[in-house]
Design an enzyme around this catalytic site. Sequence first.
Site, short mmCIF file in Angstrom:
data_model
loop_
_atom_site.label_atom_id
_atom_site.label_comp_id
_atom_site.label_asym_id
_atom_site.label_seq_id
_atom_site.Cartn_x
_atom_site.Cartn_y
_atom_site.Cartn_z
N TYR A 34 0.82 -1.21 0.00
CA TYR A 34 0.00 0.00 0.00
C TYR A 34 0.85 1.25 0.00
CZ TYR A 34 0.73 0.98 5.04
OH TYR A 34 1.26 1.30 6.27
N GLU A 182 12.03 2.89 14.52
CA GLU A 182 11.06 3.81 13.92
C GLU A 182 9.76 3.66 14.68
OE1 GLU A 182 9.86 3.08 9.82
OE2 GLU A 182 9.74 0.92 10.14
N LEU A 206 10.94 1.68 7.03
CA LEU A 206 10.33 2.14 5.79
C LEU A 206 11.03 3.45 5.41
CD1 LEU A 206 7.94 1.54 3.80
CD2 LEU A 206 6.85 3.49 4.91
#
Length: 291
Positions: A34, A182, A206
């Site tokens: 996504y 993260e 990411l």
Amino acid sequence: MSANPVFFNGQFVDPAQALVPVVDRGFLFGDGVYEVIPFYQGVPLGMAKHLDRLEYSLSEIALPNPYERNQWLSYIWQLVARNGGGDLSVYIQVTRGAVAKRDHAFPPADTPATVVMLASPLHSLPAAVRQHGAAAITVPDLRWARCDIKSINLLPNIMARQQAVAAGAMEAIFLRDGQAIEGAASNLFVVRDGVILTQPKSTRILAGITRDLLLMLARECGEVVEETAIFETDLREADEIWMTSSTREIMPVTRLDERPVCKGHIGPVWRRLDRAYQEYKQTLISTGGES
Ligand code: PDD
């Protein structure tokens, strides 16, 4: 047709009509990827970079990109227009499609991917957070070894975010091997002794589009930036902590695990860079977008 149509396999339909078969591999296996693209007053921020990252995620899971770049752009622009423009976040999901038999191995190569896009209102950070900062908690990083892929498999992220919400916090920070990696849905920045630290790109994080933009703006502003390991001690002894994402921009964190970050106030480096970020956005809006 509803005032807020969704995109479903090449068509714009009422959300109630966008029905995915139960045998869709996204539903059965979480077999898909996504993206989330922010729009401000109808102008996208980092559209090409988001579509590049979608292309990367698709290729890393060996799912052929269902559309050419021009088709993606055309569909996204139509979705935004049909949802009234303004401040929106566009969610894109591509799964490996639906076949009758449930089988872990890939379906036949001619199985069409399922493509869904939704546009929802994008709310900027609450004024209270911009004034006083947010709370965050730390949690063990239980995710898989390919966090560079924007996979729809988000269980560890969901569990972590829910743990944060239950603790009255806005984000959870993943800890792994003595490092702060993260957030559940954001990248991590720490300021220590005037130096801005963020984890380097790797399979552990990411590669955030907001992260890249913030790094560029920070360097332009003459800040000292290091893409390097953030150890748990850096986090615990930080002068400032921020979490970045397309939906929350640069979120200042002033409480970590129920303790104040430094003195518990929003720091000066955040103020400078948030100003640079807001100015960048305003220029983008007034010039109609990136070239
Ligand atoms: N998430 N890291 C993770 C694990 C994320 O899920 C996200 C974004 C980011 C920040 O990436 P970007 O700056 O490109 O938005 C980092 C989106 C917003 C989401 O899942 O809704």
